[in-house]
Scaffold this motif. Structure first.
Motif, PDB file in Angstrom:
ATOM      1  N   ALA A 169       1.490   3.538 -14.307  1.00 13.68           N
ATOM      2  CA  ALA A 169       1.972   4.536 -13.353  1.00 13.68           C
ATOM      3  C   ALA A 169       3.122   5.348 -13.960  1.00 13.68           C
ATOM      4  O   ALA A 169       3.252   6.555 -13.718  1.00 13.68           O
ATOM      5  N   ILE A 199       5.350  -2.139  -8.151  1.00 13.84           N
ATOM      6  CA  ILE A 199       4.697  -3.167  -7.345  1.00 13.84           C
ATOM      7  C   ILE A 199       5.099  -4.567  -7.797  1.00 13.84           C
ATOM      8  O   ILE A 199       5.269  -5.479  -6.982  1.00 13.84           O
ATOM      9  N   SER A 212       4.407   5.457  -5.674  1.00 12.29           N
ATOM     10  CA  SER A 212       4.648   5.173  -7.100  1.00 12.29           C
ATOM     11  C   SER A 212       5.858   4.267  -7.324  1.00 12.29           C
ATOM     12  O   SER A 212       6.603   4.427  -8.291  1.00 12.29           O
ATOM     13  N   ALA A 223       2.444   1.700  -3.422  1.00 14.79           N
ATOM     14  CA  ALA A 223       1.517   2.281  -4.396  1.00 14.79           C
ATOM     15  C   ALA A 223       1.381   3.785  -4.190  1.00 14.79           C
ATOM     16  O   ALA A 223       1.337   4.558  -5.156  1.00 14.79           O
ATOM     17  N   HIS A 224       1.312   4.235  -2.921  1.00 16.63           N
ATOM     18  CA  HIS A 224       1.224   5.664  -2.627  1.00 16.63           C
ATOM     19  C   HIS A 224       2.477   6.402  -3.111  1.00 16.63           C
ATOM     20  O   HIS A 224       2.396   7.570  -3.515  1.00 16.63           O
ATOM     21  N   TRP A 254      -0.001  -2.288 -14.014  1.00 21.58           N
ATOM     22  CA  TRP A 254      -0.127  -1.161 -13.074  1.00 21.58           C
ATOM     23  C   TRP A 254       1.149  -0.300 -13.117  1.00 21.58           C
ATOM     24  O   TRP A 254       1.068   0.930 -13.187  1.00 21.58           O
ATOM     25  N   ASP A 255       2.297  -0.953 -13.061  1.00 18.66           N
ATOM     26  CA  ASP A 255       3.574  -0.213 -13.077  1.00 18.66           C
ATOM     27  C   ASP A 255       3.726   0.563 -14.397  1.00 18.66           C
ATOM     28  O   ASP A 255       4.195   1.722 -14.390  1.00 18.66           O
ATOM     29  N   ALA A 296      -1.601  -8.139  -2.558  1.00 13.78           N
ATOM     30  CA  ALA A 296      -1.565  -7.001  -3.477  1.00 13.78           C
ATOM     31  C   ALA A 296      -2.897  -6.750  -4.177  1.00 13.78           C
ATOM     32  O   ALA A 296      -3.076  -5.700  -4.803  1.00 13.78           O
ATOM     33  N   ALA A 354       0.067  -6.486 -11.986  1.00 19.20           N
ATOM     34  CA  ALA A 354       1.013  -5.563 -11.346  1.00 19.20           C
ATOM     35  C   ALA A 354       1.942  -4.928 -12.376  1.00 19.20           C
ATOM     36  O   ALA A 354       2.265  -3.735 -12.284  1.00 19.20           O
ATOM     37  N   THR A 386       0.834  -1.204   0.000  1.00 19.38           N
ATOM     38  CA  THR A 386       0.000   0.000   0.000  1.00 19.38           C
ATOM     39  C   THR A 386       0.868   1.253   0.000  1.00 19.38           C
ATOM     40  O   THR A 386       0.618   2.211  -0.743  1.00 19.38           O
ATOM     41  N   VAL A 403      -4.852  -3.403  -3.446  1.00 19.83           N
ATOM     42  CA  VAL A 403      -4.106  -2.252  -3.948  1.00 19.83           C
ATOM     43  C   VAL A 403      -4.252  -2.138  -5.464  1.00 19.83           C
ATOM     44  O   VAL A 403      -4.408  -1.046  -6.006  1.00 19.83           O
ATOM     45  N   LEU A 404      -4.208  -3.261  -6.155  1.00 20.50           N
ATOM     46  CA  LEU A 404      -4.326  -3.268  -7.615  1.00 20.50           C
ATOM     47  C   LEU A 404      -5.768  -3.069  -8.083  1.00 20.50           C
ATOM     48  O   LEU A 404      -6.005  -2.833  -9.269  1.00 20.50           O
TER      49      LEU A 404
END
Length: 440
Positions: free
Chosen positions: A437, A305, A302, A299-300, A433-434, A369, A430, A296, A372-373
């Motif tokens: 981001a 993950i 950046s 993720a906050h 997600w990366d 995870a 993940a 978590t 969060v995802l």
């Protein structure tokens, strides 16, 4: 060569100095102590109570495991996610209201239709002790609420000490009462009281060790209960059913073994899962709790993950392969030696369950995870398919092969493929997600 040794020593030193590893070590130490107490008492308790009493307790715990995820609609899991403590406290309040309402509703339902439920589920061995379920479910929810707040505040020492104290009291009571009245009903009552004690210990720790951070800037007015429930609605909509189905997939073998092969078979399965689940309880849950807070935070901030998931999964696989392999090779002999000759069948179960629990353990970082995802809907879909496959495999072992050992074996094999698939899917999510981001 000297440079390689120096580099390895520096890397090892860096790993052990990291806050993540130290937090895992704290939780694992408490869990290890709790498991050590349980295993120290196990040879005595298994000889006092026997497989049938264990099977009766296992039936009750199986029902409790399926019902518990809906005790607060999985809202306690969301407590770790908000940036501000005020919103997390609102989620705790929401969870408390829901848990009281659902426990009351269940109590009324059992009062009206308890006998019908016992007959339909074929759990006559549990009998009237099923009326303890509302109390056990209520305190299981409150225990989860306390644990998630402690994870949020990174007070992992309180979690560890609570587990240690609860295990000591509970196992001492089991042993003492086993000399007087060694029945399944005693084990059920103590299991219910254990959830109450564990919840109280953690809430006492919260009052002593945690504070509310009011220094964060209030970017918006504090949300009310209804707004919080709506903002985190994916937990009751997707996570609660997913956890329930997962619990059902683990509990159904106990219920099915009891119905198809008798309480003793359920007792063998209970002991084998208790022993094979020790690495998961010892290391996996510690990693899961700490990793949830860490992922978590990542993720906050950046961070990538996918790298965190891959690293944690690899470490768990490396440290767990040896103990599980030992059980595969020597399971029946170990169980007969430690728990008594009548428990040899549990060792045969454990041989197959070793593969299942290995993948269950290394899956913990991936599973942590998921919130969060934001892929809880997909996890629910996976859980439905996975549980359906496991149940079908178990029925195949019973109806086609007429063997409890083959039923457990097929159940385990299907579980291995299911865990492998979901880990790959979460890792790819993940990675995506990366990538997103980095673009934003």
């Amino acid at each position: 060569m000297l440079n390689l040794v120096i580099t390895l020593r520096q890397k090892t030193h860096e790993v052990w100095r990291s806050r993540f590893v130290r937090s895992v070590a704290v939780v694992a130490t408490g869990t290890a102590g709790a498991q050590a107490i349980t295993m120290a008492f196990a040879p005595l308790i298994t000889r006092l109570y026997g497989p049938e009493a264990y099977g009766v307790q296992g039936t009750f715990i199986a029902i409790l495991g399926v019902a518990t995820p809906f005790s607060a609609l999985a809202y306690p899991i969301s407590v770790v996610l908000p940036r501000r403590d005020e919103e997390a406290i609102g989620l705790l309040r929401l969870s408390a209201y829901i848990s009281v309402f659902i426990a009351t509703l269940m109590a009324v339902g059992l009062w009206l239709w308890g006998a019908v439920a016992i007959s339909l589920l074929e759990i006559e061995s549990v009998g009237r002790l099923i009326y303890l379920l509302p109390v056990a479910i209520l305190f299981a929810a409150w225990m989860q609420m306390a644990q998630q707040w402690l994870i949020r505040k990174k007070e992992f020492g309180v979690i560890a000490r609570s587990a240690l104290a609860n295990s000591g009291v509970l196992n001492s009571a089991r042993a003492l009462l086993g000399f007087v009245h060694p029945t399944g009903s005693v084990l059920i009552v103590l299991a219910s009281l254990g959830s109450i004690l564990h919840a109280l210990l953690m809430w006492i720790g919260i009052r002593k060790r945690t504070t509310i951070n009011r220094s964060e800037p209030l970017e918006a007015p504090s949300l009310g209960i209804i707004e919080l429930a709506h903002r985190h609605r994916d937990f009751p909509l997707y996570r609660a059913p997913q956890i329930t189905i997962n619990a059902a997939s683990q509990s159904l073998p106990v219920l099915m073994l009891s119905a198809f092969f008798g309480p003793s078979a359920a007792g063998f399965y209970m002991l084998s899962t208790m022993v094979m689940g020790m690495p998961t309880a010892l290391i996996g849950m510690a990693v899961s709790d700490v990793f949830y807070a860490r992922i978590t935070e990542a993720a906050h901030n950046s961070e990538e993950i996918s790298k965190h998931i891959l690293r944690a999964t690899g470490v768990l696989a490396a440290i767990s392969i040896v103990p599980f392999s030992i059980v595969v090779l020597f399971g029946p002999w170990i169980f007969s030696l430690v728990f008594g000759a009548e428990w040899g069948v549990a060792g045969e179960y454990a041989r197959w369950l070793a593969f299942f629990f290995f993948f269950n353990l290394v899956n913990k970082p991936s599973n942590a995870a998921v919130p969060v995802l934001g892929i809880q809907r997909g996890l629910l879909f996976y859980e439905v398919l996975s549980t359906g496959g496991k149940v079908a495999g178990f029925l195949l072992g019973f109806y086609w092969l007429n063997s409890d050992i083959w039923a457990v074996a097929i159940f385990s094999i299907i579980g291995i493929f299911a865990y492998s698939g979901v880990m790959l899917w979460i890792y790819l999510c993940a990675v995506r997600w990366d990538r997103d981001a980095r673009r934003s």
